[in-house]
Write a protein that holds these residues in place. Structure first.
Motif, PDB file in Angstrom:
ATOM      1  N   LYS A 118       0.778  -1.207   0.032  1.00 46.20           N
ATOM      2  CA  LYS A 118       0.116   0.156  -0.081  1.00 46.20           C
ATOM      3  C   LYS A 118       0.870   1.214  -0.127  1.00 46.20           C
ATOM      4  CE  LYS A 118      -1.889  -1.173   4.096  1.00 46.20           C
ATOM      5  NZ  LYS A 118      -1.281  -2.452   4.209  1.00 46.20           N
ATOM      6  N   THR A 119       1.754   1.204   0.778  1.00 45.95           N
ATOM      7  CA  THR A 119       2.820   2.364   1.065  1.00 45.95           C
ATOM      8  C   THR A 119       3.351   2.807  -0.279  1.00 45.95           C
ATOM      9  OG1 THR A 119       2.794   2.214   3.353  1.00 45.95           O
ATOM     10  CG2 THR A 119       4.519   3.575   2.328  1.00 45.95           C
ATOM     11  N   THR A 120       3.908   1.325  -0.707  1.00 37.74           N
ATOM     12  CA  THR A 120       4.597   1.552  -1.902  1.00 37.74           C
ATOM     13  C   THR A 120       3.674   2.283  -3.247  1.00 37.74           C
ATOM     14  OG1 THR A 120       5.988  -0.455  -1.368  1.00 37.74           O
ATOM     15  CG2 THR A 120       6.123   0.157  -3.596  1.00 37.74           C
TER      16      THR A 120
ATOM     17  N   PRO B 190       1.294  11.343   5.251  1.00 37.93           N
ATOM     18  CA  PRO B 190       2.190  10.211   5.163  1.00 37.93           C
ATOM     19  C   PRO B 190       2.006   9.136   6.380  1.00 37.93           C
ATOM     20  CG  PRO B 190       3.332  12.028   6.019  1.00 37.93           C
ATOM     21  CD  PRO B 190       2.138  12.467   5.608  1.00 37.93           C
ATOM     22  N   ASP B 191       2.130   8.018   6.508  1.00 34.39           N
ATOM     23  CA  ASP B 191       1.891   7.303   7.671  1.00 34.39           C
ATOM     24  C   ASP B 191       3.100   7.331   8.582  1.00 34.39           C
ATOM     25  OD1 ASP B 191       4.328   5.740   6.506  1.00 34.39           O
ATOM     26  OD2 ASP B 191       3.399   3.859   7.016  1.00 34.39           O
ATOM     27  N   GLY B 192       2.813   6.899   9.688  1.00 36.17           N
ATOM     28  CA  GLY B 192       3.968   7.163  10.518  1.00 36.17           C
ATOM     29  C   GLY B 192       4.154   8.374  10.927  1.00 36.17           C
TER      30      GLY B 192
ATOM     31  N   LEU C 206      -4.156   9.509   1.805  1.00 30.45           N
ATOM     32  CA  LEU C 206      -3.710   9.540   3.113  1.00 30.45           C
ATOM     33  C   LEU C 206      -3.444   7.873   3.305  1.00 30.45           C
ATOM     34  CD1 LEU C 206      -6.965  10.737   2.605  1.00 30.45           C
ATOM     35  CD2 LEU C 206      -6.313  11.438   5.097  1.00 30.45           C
ATOM     36  N   ASP C 207      -2.090   7.796   3.793  1.00 32.92           N
ATOM     37  CA  ASP C 207      -1.687   6.620   4.218  1.00 32.92           C
ATOM     38  C   ASP C 207      -1.961   6.141   5.780  1.00 32.92           C
ATOM     39  OD1 ASP C 207      -0.416   4.227   4.026  1.00 32.92           O
ATOM     40  OD2 ASP C 207       1.536   4.867   3.386  1.00 32.92           O
ATOM     41  N   GLU C 208      -2.794   5.071   5.921  1.00 35.51           N
ATOM     42  CA  GLU C 208      -3.348   4.650   7.079  1.00 35.51           C
ATOM     43  C   GLU C 208      -3.795   5.910   8.252  1.00 35.51           C
ATOM     44  OE1 GLU C 208      -2.413   1.126   8.249  1.00 35.51           O
ATOM     45  OE2 GLU C 208      -1.347   0.563   6.458  1.00 35.51           O
ATOM     46  N   PRO C 209      -4.617   6.767   7.733  1.00 36.95           N
ATOM     47  CA  PRO C 209      -4.972   8.045   8.483  1.00 36.95           C
ATOM     48  C   PRO C 209      -5.533   7.717  10.025  1.00 36.95           C
ATOM     49  CG  PRO C 209      -6.663   7.782   6.839  1.00 36.95           C
ATOM     50  CD  PRO C 209      -5.408   6.320   6.542  1.00 36.95           C
TER      51      PRO C 209
HETATM   52 MG   LIG Z   1       2.255   1.082   4.806  1.00 33.60          MG
END
Ligand SMILES: [Mg+2]
Ligand SMILES: Nc1ncnc2c1ncn2[C@@H]1O[C@H](COP(=O)(O)OP(=O)(O)O)[C@@H](O)[C@H]1O
Lengths: 553, 251
Positions: free
Chosen positions: B42-44, B82-84, B158-161
């Motif tokens: 997903k993030t990729t 971004p995530d994290g 949104l990445d894992e918001p």
């Molecule tokens: Mg990810």
């Protein structure tokens, strides 16, 4: 004990991670051929760096040998290897002891605070032993080759190298820990630490020169100082361990024993004394003060362009990260400061007639029109030192770390990003060079025009070095660092930038030596030519970055 | 509109693609859920979209513009959460919002109005004067969301918001996503929280080990698999030990 050893191994590995020159940077897809080429390039660079240290020490050694003072080479090497750490290591000590992000992690492990402190101090010692080896080994080897009993000397030399950093590290750890305790939980901790550290360094330098000049008054003549042991003793006089080390190297096992005893006792004592409260202090340094929300804070909504905004971001990140502030700016400020103190004390020590005459002579030389070219080149060379000791630019992309992908997602042209970072380097270079130029101009009475020319030339050197090392960091950023200290301190890209500086200086020295007899103008013109070439290379590199649509390799 | 066309990413010299010929179209005015287990890619995929990574093969287009050809043009249209912890956390919240607004060239009046609205919405007005590194994880996430909205992006990524947000903030965020999509923007988000996807999304896609397994409205997916809940379907489709190469849902 077992816990301690495990901890020690992990910390050492972590701290030295960034130094592997062959480490793959983040996400790469270089072909095998390219990889081999890069490795060869790295090896050549490293060999070159080692070669230039060896060459310099070889020349110095030959000089001393001809004067019949071989011991001076040993003395100098020992001094550089130990007192250097003492003077310039305080900020590094603070950041490697207190600015690691892993304190909360270590705090929950079943290890005592004293064990953690011991492990930290040990990895600091190991990194300093590394630096000491690089600095003193060539001189020691040269000396050994002229010895009648080389094996005995080799044993003593190895022991000395291992022992030399211990006392400076112990003193620095002591100072750093006291400083952090004094300033703990203060809102302006970083500023306090910065000012107090500079205070320490300057006080120490002043103390040393006072000591020396009072010794001078007793002996009262430079002539006695120039005898073999007189000069050596004067040089080492203010730092007894250096004296023990040199005597030990020259065959006095008793002195070596003394050095070993004190060197081993010092860090152990510091760890026993301060280790118990280390973890709480380290945890405290991770706390950030937030304001009490009793009243509504006024938020400001200003605006500026992309370049300005990125540039301000770069400065804020640097100034607000203690490890980067100390390691990035401190050396650059410390250098001209030390030079000022040095010259000042030189002045006050020159109460003797000889000293006064010497300075008068230099002043009259600096004001002779025929020597203008030489004067400009010399000022430029010294003023450009700042661009070598400044690691901020060479690590600018690496230091983005985990933010790197986010930075790439912003709609900013690669060249804008480069300039935002490059400007920081240019500004620092300018301030540093300005201080150095002013100090030299005032003391040696250099005409303002010549000083200004030297300053400008130094800026061009700074531009070339900064631009080239920045583009290299952009090509291969080392993004996965253990902590902020590692990001700037044990980053291989910074080593490359220093080597670049050495290469550029080397390229300048060649025509200077060849043309020295032909007059100042010829020397100046040749140096300008080399610098222009370096600037042209950096402009081409920048242009190539600008041509790319995106910032990736 | 976002179009992934055969987008493929191989990290370094891995022998396996982290994203394997992904072809996917996300229409305007739609909340699109991108589902998959940890490490699915997903993030990729999102990094290819935001221009943080270059595709090894294939292309990604945003509103008709290729990310590799005109990266700055594309990035200008995207608001990215971004995530994290990717964040310039040495800035204060206020400074960070101004920084993002500067980068996206948002006028002073606009940035103030938007920032004040969203800060109040997420209860962050008081904390905005503090450094981000003094925030909790959820507070960082909120600032990140606000920053992504300060330039009114046409495409919101949104990445894992939802990770780290409290129920109240999570609710507000979902409302906002709906609001933006209804106003015509494209909202593309990754998650592994299935209830969110089920209730919020107009469309979902499920990927596993870099490959698209199935795509459709939550309703369609449930029908295809005979009225299982989306959660059961998800578990079934992404189960690595299952023999079938994930063809269950795709007729
Ligand atoms: Mg990810
Ligand atoms: N920088 C990287 N280098 C190498 N492999 C990576 C990198 N980032 C992610 N991967 C790999 O790519 C795959 C997909 O990762 P990712 O896109 O982060 O998954 P998700 O976001 O769905 O959890 C994983 O197998 C992961 O190991």
């Amino acid at each position: 004990m077992k816990n301690y050893l495990i901890l020690q191994r992990v910390l050492l590995k972590n701290d030295l991670m960034g130094l592997n020159p062959f480490a793959q940077s983040g996400e790469e897809k270089a072909s095998a051929g390219k990889l081999v080429m890069r490795r060869i390039g790295v090896i050549v660079l490293l060999l070159f760096a080692a070669g230039s240290v060896c060459f310099l020490e070889y020349e110095l050694y030959q000089l001393f040998r001809e004067m019949g003072m071989r011991e001076m080479a040993l003395g100098l090497a020992v001094l550089v290897g130990s007192v250097g750490t003492l003077l310039f290591g305080l900020f590094q000590g603070i950041s490697s002891l207190f600015e690691g992000k892993d304190a909360p992690l270590l705090a929950v492990l079943p290890v005592t605070s004293r064990q953690v402190y011991a492990a930290r101090v040990t990895s600091f010692i190991v990194s300093q032993i590394g630096t000491t080896v690089v600095l003193v080994l060539p001189a020691f080897v040269l000396y050994m080759l002229d010895e009648a009993a080389p094996v005995g000397f080799a044993i003593r030399a190895i022991l000395t190298i291992l022992l030399l950093p211990l006392i400076p590290v112990a003193i620095i750890s002591l100072l750093a820990t006291l400083l952090m305790r004094v300033s703990a939980f203060s809102r302006h901790r970083d500023t306090i630490v910065m000012i107090l550290s500079f205070g320490f360094a300057i006080a120490y330098a002043l103390f040393v020169t006072r000591l020396n000049s009072s010794a001078d008054n007793q002996v009262n003549t430079i002539a006695t100082m120039l005898t073999k042991d007189g000069l050596l003793n004067k040089m080492l006089g203010f730092y007894p361990p250096a004296q023990w080390a040199v005597s030990g190297l020259r065959g006095d096992w008793l002195q070596l024993l003394l050095l070993a005893a004190v060197s081993l006792a010092a860090p152990v004592l510091v760890v026993l004394l301060l280790g118990g409260s280390y973890l709480s202090a380290a945890l405290g340094s991770g706390e950030r003060s937030t304001r009490r929300h009793s009243r509504q804070q006024a938020l400001s909504w200003g605006g500026s362009g992309q370049l300005m905004s990125l540039h301000v971001l770069e400065w804020r990140e640097t100034l607000r990260t203690p490890a980067w502030l100390y390691n990035g700016l401190a050396g650059v400020i410390m250098f001209p400061l030390m030079m000022g103190v040095g010259f000042y004390s030189g002045f006050s020590a020159a109460s003797t007639r000889e000293g006064e005459n010497l300075i008068k002579m230099v002043q009259s030389l600096a004001q002779t029109p025929e020597y203008a070219g030489y004067v400009i080149v010399i000022i430029a060379a010294i003023a450009a030192m700042g661009s070598m000791v400044n690691p901020l630019v060479a690590t600018a992309y690496s230091r983005e770390g985990q933010n790197y992908p986010f930075a790439l997602s912003l709609p900013v042209k690669p060249l804008t990003r480069v300039w935002a970072k490059l400007l920081v380097g240019l500004e620092i270079n300018a301030v540093c060079a300005l201080m150095i130029t002013v100090v030299m101009a005032v003391i040696f009475g250099v005409p303002a025009l010549l000083a200004a020319c030297g300053f400008l030339l130094a800026q061009l050197v700074g531009f070339a070095i900064s631009a080239i090392s920045l583009v290299m960091d952009l090509r291969h950023p080392r993004l996965s660092w253990a902590n902020e200290t590692a990001a700037i301190k044990t980053n291989f890209n910074q080593v490359i930038s220093m080597v670049l500086w050495v290469i550029l200086m080397g390229l300048c020295v060649v025509p200077v030596v060849l043309l020295w007899e032909r007059g100042g103008t010829a020397v100046l013109l040749s140096v300008c030519g080399v610098i222009a070439l370096a600037c042209a290379v950096s402009v081409v590199l920048l242009w190539r970055v600008g041509r790319k649509a995106s910032a990736q390799n | 509109m976002i179009e992934f066309a055969q987008a493929t990413k191989v990290y370094g010299k891995s022998d396996r693609a982290a994203l394997d010929h992904l072809t996917l179209t996300v229409p305007d005015g739609c909340v699109f859920g991108f589902l998959g287990p940890n490490g699915a890619g997903k993030t990729t995929a999102i990094s290819l979209l935001t221009g943080a990574l270059m595709p090894t093969e294939g292309s990604v287009r945003v509103n008709g513009v290729d990310v590799t050809q005109e990266p700055v043009e594309v990035k200008r249209q995207i608001g990215y959460v971004p995530d994290g912890m990717q964040m310039y956390d040495r800035l204060t919240g206020n400074e960070y919002l101004n920084f993002i607004a500067d980068i996206f060239d948002v006028s002073k009046a606009d940035r103030q109005a938007r920032a004040e609205r969203y800060l109040a919405l997420f209860d962050m007005t008081k904390a905005a004067g503090d450094r981000i590194n003094s925030y909790s994880r959820g507070m960082k996430q909120k600032i990140s969301v606000i920053a992504a909205l300060i330039h009114e992006p046409k495409v919101w990524v949104l990445d894992e918001p939802m990770v780290g947000l409290d129920p109240r903030a999570s609710f507000e965020l979902k409302q906002l996503m709906r609001e933006k999509a209804d106003a015509g923007a494209t909202v593309f988000f990754s998650t592994h929280v299935l209830e969110v996807a089920e209730r919020l999304c107009d469309q979902v896609a499920i990927i596993r080990r870099g490959q698209l397994i199935t795509q459709g409205t939550p309703e369609e997916l449930r029908q295809r698999s005979g009225d299982e809940s989306l959660e059961e379907l998800f578990l079934e489709l992404t189960d690595d030990s299952a023999a079938g190469e994930g063809e269950v849902g795709a007729k």
